[in-house]
Each structure stands twice: as C-alpha cells, then as structure tokens.
Write a protein that holds these residues in place. Structure first.
Motif, PDB file in Angstrom:
ATOM      1  N   LYS A 430       7.597  80.873  10.030  1.00 46.94           N
ATOM      2  CA  LYS A 430       6.171  80.642  10.279  1.00 46.94           C
ATOM      3  C   LYS A 430       5.704  79.317   9.678  1.00 46.94           C
ATOM      4  O   LYS A 430       4.782  78.683  10.181  1.00 46.94           O
ATOM      5  N   GLY A 431       6.340  78.904   8.589  1.00 44.28           N
ATOM      6  CA  GLY A 431       5.959  77.664   7.918  1.00 44.28           C
ATOM      7  C   GLY A 431       6.240  77.759   6.436  1.00 44.28           C
ATOM      8  O   GLY A 431       6.695  78.788   5.929  1.00 44.28           O
ATOM      9  N   TYR A 432       5.972  76.658   5.718  1.00 44.70           N
ATOM     10  CA  TYR A 432       6.153  76.640   4.263  1.00 44.70           C
ATOM     11  C   TYR A 432       4.855  77.066   3.576  1.00 44.70           C
ATOM     12  O   TYR A 432       3.761  76.633   3.962  1.00 44.70           O
ATOM     13  N   TRP A 433       4.992  77.884   2.585  1.00 50.13           N
ATOM     14  CA  TRP A 433       3.853  78.433   1.840  1.00 50.13           C
ATOM     15  C   TRP A 433       3.042  77.318   1.194  1.00 50.13           C
ATOM     16  O   TRP A 433       3.535  76.558   0.372  1.00 50.13           O
ATOM     17  N   LYS A 434       1.793  77.200   1.628  1.00 45.04           N
ATOM     18  CA  LYS A 434       0.833  76.234   1.068  1.00 45.04           C
ATOM     19  C   LYS A 434       1.286  74.773   1.183  1.00 45.04           C
ATOM     20  O   LYS A 434       0.870  73.928   0.391  1.00 45.04           O
ATOM     21  N   LEU A 435       2.163  74.483   2.164  1.00 46.30           N
ATOM     22  CA  LEU A 435       2.661  73.110   2.349  1.00 46.30           C
ATOM     23  C   LEU A 435       2.538  72.726   3.831  1.00 46.30           C
ATOM     24  O   LEU A 435       3.514  72.722   4.578  1.00 46.30           O
ATOM     25  N   GLU A 436       1.320  72.403   4.229  1.00 43.88           N
ATOM     26  CA  GLU A 436       1.057  72.117   5.649  1.00 43.88           C
ATOM     27  C   GLU A 436       1.774  70.864   6.127  1.00 43.88           C
ATOM     28  O   GLU A 436       2.313  70.828   7.236  1.00 43.88           O
ATOM     29  N   GLU A 437       1.792  69.824   5.300  1.00 46.05           N
ATOM     30  CA  GLU A 437       2.416  68.572   5.718  1.00 46.05           C
ATOM     31  C   GLU A 437       3.911  68.757   5.966  1.00 46.05           C
ATOM     32  O   GLU A 437       4.448  68.299   6.985  1.00 46.05           O
ATOM     33  N   GLU A 438       4.602  69.456   5.026  1.00 42.94           N
ATOM     34  CA  GLU A 438       6.029  69.706   5.207  1.00 42.94           C
ATOM     35  C   GLU A 438       6.288  70.593   6.420  1.00 42.94           C
ATOM     36  O   GLU A 438       7.270  70.408   7.144  1.00 42.94           O
ATOM     37  N   THR A 439       5.381  71.553   6.654  1.00 45.15           N
ATOM     38  CA  THR A 439       5.527  72.425   7.827  1.00 45.15           C
ATOM     39  C   THR A 439       5.444  71.616   9.105  1.00 45.15           C
ATOM     40  O   THR A 439       6.273  71.775  10.021  1.00 45.15           O
ATOM     41  N   HIS A 440       4.465  70.731   9.191  1.00 46.08           N
ATOM     42  CA  HIS A 440       4.280  69.940  10.411  1.00 46.08           C
ATOM     43  C   HIS A 440       5.424  68.970  10.655  1.00 46.08           C
ATOM     44  O   HIS A 440       5.733  68.636  11.799  1.00 46.08           O
ATOM     45  N   SER A 441       6.077  68.506   9.588  1.00 42.80           N
ATOM     46  CA  SER A 441       7.191  67.571   9.781  1.00 42.80           C
ATOM     47  C   SER A 441       8.487  68.298  10.136  1.00 42.80           C
ATOM     48  O   SER A 441       9.418  67.690  10.663  1.00 42.80           O
ATOM     49  N   THR A 442       8.530  69.601   9.864  1.00 45.64           N
ATOM     50  CA  THR A 442       9.732  70.393  10.168  1.00 45.64           C
ATOM     51  C   THR A 442       9.606  71.125  11.495  1.00 45.64           C
ATOM     52  O   THR A 442      10.576  71.231  12.249  1.00 45.64           O
ATOM     53  N   LEU A 443       8.401  71.639  11.782  1.00 44.61           N
ATOM     54  CA  LEU A 443       8.146  72.303  13.070  1.00 44.61           C
ATOM     55  C   LEU A 443       7.429  71.309  13.969  1.00 44.61           C
ATOM     56  O   LEU A 443       6.271  70.968  13.741  1.00 44.61           O
ATOM     57  N   ILE A 444       8.126  70.842  15.005  1.00 41.31           N
ATOM     58  CA  ILE A 444       7.573  69.784  15.841  1.00 41.31           C
ATOM     59  C   ILE A 444       7.115  70.336  17.188  1.00 41.31           C
ATOM     60  O   ILE A 444       7.224  71.536  17.452  1.00 41.31           O
ATOM     61  N   ASP A 445       6.606  69.464  18.043  1.00 38.87           N
ATOM     62  CA  ASP A 445       6.060  69.869  19.336  1.00 38.87           C
ATOM     63  C   ASP A 445       7.017  70.778  20.095  1.00 38.87           C
ATOM     64  O   ASP A 445       8.226  70.528  20.153  1.00 38.87           O
ATOM     65  N   GLY A 446       6.453  71.812  20.683  1.00 41.27           N
ATOM     66  CA  GLY A 446       7.256  72.745  21.455  1.00 41.27           C
ATOM     67  C   GLY A 446       7.807  73.887  20.617  1.00 41.27           C
ATOM     68  O   GLY A 446       8.527  74.745  21.122  1.00 41.27           O
ATOM     69  N   GLY A 447       7.468  73.894  19.314  1.00 43.85           N
ATOM     70  CA  GLY A 447       7.940  74.971  18.453  1.00 43.85           C
ATOM     71  C   GLY A 447       9.348  74.789  17.944  1.00 43.85           C
ATOM     72  O   GLY A 447       9.964  75.728  17.434  1.00 43.85           O
ATOM     73  N   TRP A 448       9.898  73.579  18.049  1.00 46.76           N
ATOM     74  CA  TRP A 448      11.275  73.328  17.608  1.00 46.76           C
ATOM     75  C   TRP A 448      11.334  73.097  16.099  1.00 46.76           C
ATOM     76  O   TRP A 448      10.473  72.429  15.518  1.00 46.76           O
ATOM     77  N   LEU A 449      12.376  73.618  15.493  1.00 42.16           N
ATOM     78  CA  LEU A 449      12.629  73.442  14.067  1.00 42.16           C
ATOM     79  C   LEU A 449      13.668  72.355  13.869  1.00 42.16           C
ATOM     80  O   LEU A 449      14.782  72.432  14.411  1.00 42.16           O
ATOM     81  N   ARG A 450      13.333  71.344  13.090  1.00 40.22           N
ATOM     82  CA  ARG A 450      14.298  70.309  12.724  1.00 40.22           C
ATOM     83  C   ARG A 450      15.156  70.832  11.572  1.00 40.22           C
ATOM     84  O   ARG A 450      14.646  71.140  10.492  1.00 40.22           O
ATOM     85  N   THR A 451      16.470  70.911  11.797  1.00 40.82           N
ATOM     86  CA  THR A 451      17.352  71.461  10.766  1.00 40.82           C
ATOM     87  C   THR A 451      17.787  70.425   9.742  1.00 40.82           C
ATOM     88  O   THR A 451      18.166  70.773   8.619  1.00 40.82           O
ATOM     89  N   GLY A 452      17.784  69.144  10.127  1.00 41.69           N
ATOM     90  CA  GLY A 452      18.298  68.112   9.228  1.00 41.69           C
ATOM     91  C   GLY A 452      19.808  68.037   9.215  1.00 41.69           C
ATOM     92  O   GLY A 452      20.392  67.310   8.423  1.00 41.69           O
ATOM     93  N   ASP A 453      20.463  68.770  10.113  1.00 41.34           N
ATOM     94  CA  ASP A 453      21.922  68.754  10.192  1.00 41.34           C
ATOM     95  C   ASP A 453      22.374  67.999  11.438  1.00 41.34           C
ATOM     96  O   ASP A 453      21.830  68.194  12.531  1.00 41.34           O
ATOM     97  N   ILE A 454      23.375  67.132  11.252  1.00 39.60           N
ATOM     98  CA  ILE A 454      23.955  66.384  12.363  1.00 39.60           C
ATOM     99  C   ILE A 454      25.150  67.180  12.898  1.00 39.60           C
ATOM    100  O   ILE A 454      26.054  67.537  12.149  1.00 39.60           O
ATOM    101  N   VAL A 455      25.118  67.448  14.213  1.00 41.98           N
ATOM    102  CA  VAL A 455      26.148  68.290  14.826  1.00 41.98           C
ATOM    103  C   VAL A 455      26.647  67.650  16.121  1.00 41.98           C
ATOM    104  O   VAL A 455      26.048  66.703  16.641  1.00 41.98           O
ATOM    105  N   THR A 456      27.728  68.212  16.626  1.00 44.20           N
ATOM    106  CA  THR A 456      28.148  67.948  17.999  1.00 44.20           C
ATOM    107  C   THR A 456      28.344  69.303  18.668  1.00 44.20           C
ATOM    108  O   THR A 456      28.545  70.320  17.998  1.00 44.20           O
ATOM    109  N   MET A 457      28.276  69.317  19.996  1.00 40.74           N
ATOM    110  CA  MET A 457      28.540  70.534  20.751  1.00 40.74           C
ATOM    111  C   MET A 457      29.556  70.221  21.833  1.00 40.74           C
ATOM    112  O   MET A 457      29.434  69.201  22.533  1.00 40.74           O
TER     113      MET A 457
END
Length: 574
Positions: A430-457
């Motif tokens: 749902k987001g980070y407790w009492k941390l709106e700025e961090e929430t907005h930088s992690t949950l971006i448009d479209g409801g996607w979560l940025r993991t911070g992990d670099i992967v290949t598929m």
C-alpha cells in the motif's frame, strides 16, 4: 471470490505473461481472492480442521481448535487493554506458539501487527517504536529490558511478557529446572531474568473469556502489518501490507506448491521476516498444515525433529541447506533428508552445486525464489519440477505482472536485455508508513512497483538477477543498510571514515565488509571494532572483516561510491 488479475489494456511487451507456458500443470494464470481478511482465514481453518495439529514446539502440540481458542482469549485481553482497529500491536518474539497466537489475535481486532527482531538492540527498536507508536508490545522476556527501557513517551502503554519455556512439553520444562550446568545454560538462553516492572504475563491474557463472536473483523483492504525494511537511507521504513497483500501471497504459494494434504512445514526462518511470515503464518494456515517451530536456526534441533516429523515443505536460505547436508553427512544421517518434497530457498543466491547435492540426497526439489518486503514478499519462484533452472529466480507467480525497463527512462526494453524489474499484482504494498515521498518514488504511474533490481528475462520467462540498484546488503537472508553500519562504525575513536559493502560468500549471500580509514595515530584494531559494533547493532549487521584503506572512492560531491569500494575490496581479498 474474484480473480486477481490486471484488467488494464496491454501496453507493454510482457503483458501476455510469456512465462505461463512454463508453469507446472494445474498452476493457473490467476488466483481467486476473497473479500475477507486473514482473521477469516484462520477462523476457517479452526472450524474445518479443529482436531488437526497446527503447531509443534519441541514436541508440544497445539490443534487448530486449541489455537483458535487461545486467539479468541488473547484478542479479548488486547481489547480490554484498549486495542482497537488500526492500532499497532508490536510483536518482539522468536518463533514460538505465542507468536502465532499474538499475530492472529491482533488481526481479530483489526489491529496492525508490527514485527520486530527480538535480538535488536534498544537503539534499533527505539526508532521503530517512535515511528509506529504501538499501543501494546508482546515481548520475549529475554528482550523485555530493551522495550521497558524505551523513553516514557515511546514505550507502549501495555507490555506483555512471554516466557518460551511455558510453551514446551512438561518433560522439557521439568528438565530445565534441574540444577545441572547444561540445563542452566539452556534455560539462560531461553528466558530472561529482568524484573517485569509493570509488564503483564502472557498467562494472564489466556485467562480471559473468548472475545464476542460478533466483534467486528477487518476487511481485505485494511492494513494488516507494518514490516520494517532496511533502506539505503539507513533508517528502516515501515512497509504497509494489507490483508489482501498477505492472503494473495498465501494463495500464490498454495497454487505453486499444490499441496497434497497433511503437509508439515518447518518454521526455521524467523516469523518476523517477510519470507518466514508468509510460509509460517499464512500459507501454513491456508493449507491447514502442521507448523514445526524452531526458536533459532539450530541444525541439531532440526535434524532431531526430522527423526519424528519429516517436513514436506522446508523453506530456508542456502547456508541452512548447506549446514544440514554437511552435518547429516558427518553423522551418517543423510537418510533424514529423504521425504523433503519441496525446499524453497530465498533471500540470497542459491549455488547450483548445492541444488544438485540436496536433490540427490532428499529426492525432492530445491528451488530458488525471489521477493521483496514490498510484495509481502513473493514475486517469482522456480517451478517445483524438472523444469526449474538453477541460477534463475524463476517465473512470476500467478496474478503477477512484470516489466523490465531502462532504469533512467522507465521505457520497456527488449527481451534478454538488462533492465530494472517492475512488479504489479495483488501482493504489491500500500505504501511506506508516514513516508509519502518515498512511496511516490517507489510506486509509479500505473501502479507499478520499482524493485531497484536489475534483471534479465529469457524467452521462457525465467528471470535472472544481474545487480541491485539499491545498495542494501543481503546476509544470512537479512537486509543490512550500509549507512546504518557506517554510522555506528564512525562513532569509534579509531575510525576517521568508513564504507560498508557486501562481498559474495561462496556459500551463498554476502558478507558485511568494512573499508576503514583509521584516525591519524590509530591502527586498525579489528577486535576492538567488533566489540564496539556488538553494542551498537544486531549481530548479523556487524562486519565480518575490516580492511584498512588510505582513502575511499568518491563522487565530485564527496559521496562514497560503494560499487567502486566493493571492487577495491574484492581486489584486496584476492
């Protein structure tokens, strides 16, 4: 029940979920989720399997019926202590039956559970308690002083003291009272001797009448837990996970495992860890399994338990599987591993040679999965079949959508190229407790979560972790913030500056290693620094090695470049 699927129009390359072609037969594309809470989930297990054993603690068993009764009584005790829906209830316990009861008793009231490592120092606990403001804390008596010593305006109004020995079988409780050195040492490890100073006993909560059956329960979309996770800023952030988030994890796990019934799960991983919580506290209840609880990762205890109850599902981390294999081999007990159908490893990379050896001895599967606290934590896992790929973190779970993007532009990249992993699904937090700025930088448009992990598929949908954008170190399955450790190191007189990184351990995961610039006139004293750090941070955060350096690589603005520090220390370690 409704299908947990993403109904947005396909606008990205992986919207067709190409990985589904490699799902095991019977694993569906999407899971079905009810509009109810984990409190309802437990109640269903209690009513449908009251006589089935739910918990086993050193041989002392609790049925689902007994577990339900204890939950109702403790819930009433918490209600009388003033706990209402939305209030935070802190749990500071190792794995034990009381932990399971406390977890679901809080949910019965619609309260928010906040899990804590009972080995945390007072300083580590203080930040969290200041942040979440729990009304009640349920605490292992050995960790009681760290909670009772919190400042008056931070300490919860009600503190409940829990004694682990009380949950053990009578024969063990009796033995631990014997005036024998070995028994005394065991007793000292299991219980605290701190004066209660106003704390109430767990026993007193169990004496309450069961809570009124009509008392309001939470909904699927209410916050269930605050799970603190280490960030690169050094201060842990409270991850808000709803009942829907956690139940989706449980149902994803069930769909993946396809349990046969009468399963036995070993609670080796700590329940205060997101991975241990999901396997031990939600999946086990959903499939009505027997959960065998271990208060600490003790290989002797695990092998002893295997003589009586072979686990069908053994979630752990690579070092645990390695130590089980090595110890069983030394003792001529490799036969004890037979019958472990599914060993599911997480939190760190799983060496392929360990997979081969484990599967040969157990006759079951050892697979690697991937997750993060912000997903409760399940994201992907290898199929529990010959289709799994060693070295891969597997396929996304049902109802999970992924994108692999350029981390700078967030544009989707070609299949097979390296990019940042984005996740969306019912498990997304749902987001980070009492941390709106961090929430907005992690949950971006479209409801996607940025993991911070670099992967290949690859073409089959199997994922491979290449690197982490975030600098969090993963050691023993736990996240360690470099900044937090560096701050503690710099408080020692002999340290002018420090940089902390993770260096790969051949047995899996990383070791915490510190590069130290000694203060002029001081030499690097490794033991003195270790002693200092033990008083500042939890044991697993204390660096394994300390390496003296003349300077640290920095940006033009003077910021330490940890990636270059890692490369420098790798060279020095050769």
């Amino acid at each position: 029940m409704h299908s947990a699927q993403d109904n947005t129009s396909p606008q990205y390359p992986l919207s067709t979920r190409p990985w589904i072609q490699n799902y095991n037969p019977g694993v569906e594309r999407d899971i079905q989720l009810p509009e109810t809470s984990l409190s309802h989930l437990m109640e269903h297990a209690v009513r449908s399997a009251p006589d089935r054993i739910a918990l086993d603690f050193f041989g002392a068993t609790t049925t689902y019926g007994q577990l339900g009764d204890q939950i109702r009584r403790v819930a009433e005790g918490l209600r009388q202590a003033g706990v209402q829906a939305g209030d935070r209830v802190a749990i500071v316990l190792p794995n034990c039956p009381q932990h399971v009861v406390a977890f679901y008793a809080a949910f019965r009231l619609g309260a928010v559970v906040v899990e804590h490592n009972p080995l945390y120092t007072a300083a580590e606990l203080r930040h969290m308690f200041e942040d979440h403001g729990a009304k009640v804390a349920i605490v292992w008596d050995k960790a009681l002083a760290n909670v009772l010593d919190l400042p008056f305006d931070v300490r919860p109004s009600t503190v409940v003291s829990v004694n682990l020995i009380e949950a053990m079988p009578l024969v063990m409780r009796t033995a631990l009272k014997m005036p024998v050195k070995s028994m005394k040492e065991s007793r000292e490890k299991l219980e605290g001797r701190v004066a209660s100073r106003g704390a109430i006993s767990w026993k007193s909560l169990l004496k309450n009448q069961p809570i009124d059956a009509g008392h309001h329960r939470p909904t699927a979309h209410d916050i269930a837990i605050l799970q603190y996770t280490s960030g690169t800023t050094g201060k842990p952030k409270g991850v808000m996970l709803t009942h829907r988030n956690l139940e989706s994890n449980a149902r994803m796990g069930k769909a993946w495992i396809q349990p046969k019934g009468n399963d036995i799960i070993y609670g080796v991983l700590p329940l205060f860890h997101a991975y241990g919580l999901t396997l031990g506290l939600t999946i086990s209840v959903l499939i009505q399994a027997k959960l065998v609880l271990f208060p600490t990762v003790d290989i002797d205890l695990i092998l002893k338990a295997m003589k009586k109850n072979t686990p069908t599902i053994l979630p752990a981390v690579p070092p645990v599987y390695r130590r089980l294999l090595d110890t069983a081999k030394e003792r001529g007990q490799l036969h004890l591993l037979k019958g472990v159908d599914y060993a599911v490893s997480g939190a760190m990379n799983l060496p392929p040679e360990l997979v081969a050896e484990w599967e040969e001895q157990s006759g079951g599967y050892l697979v690697e999965g991937y997750g993060l606290t912000e997903c409760g934590p399940l994201v992907s896992c290898n199929p529990l079949s010959t289709n799994r790929k060693a070295g891969s973190i597997g396929l996304p779970f049902p109802s999970t959508d992924l994108r692999v993007v350029n981390p700078e532009t967030l544009e989707d990249i070609e299949l097979g190229e390296e990019g940042e992993l984005l996740v969306k699904g019912p498990q997304r937090f749902k987001g980070y407790w009492k941390l709106e700025e961090e929430t907005h930088s992690t949950l971006i448009d479209g409801g996607w979560l940025r993991t911070g992990d670099i992967v290949t598929m690859d073409e089959g949908g199997f994922l491979y972790v290449v690197d982490r954008i975030k600098e969090v170190i993963i050691t023993g399955g736990f996240n360690v913030s470099p900044t937090e450790v560096e701050t503690a190191l710099k408080q020692h007189d002999s340290v002018s500056d420090a940089a902390v990184v993770g260096l790969a351990n051949p047995r899996g995961g990383e070791d915490v290693v510190a590069a130290i610039i000694p203060t002029p006139g001081h030499a690097l004293d490794e033991q003195a620094l270790k002693d200092h750090m033990y008083s500042k941070v939890t044991r697993y955060k204390v660096p394994r090695r300390y390496i003296a350096v003349d300077d640290l690589p920095r940006t033009m603005l003077g910021k330490t470049q940890r990636r270059q520090v890692r490369e420098m220390l790798q060279e020095k370690s050769k």
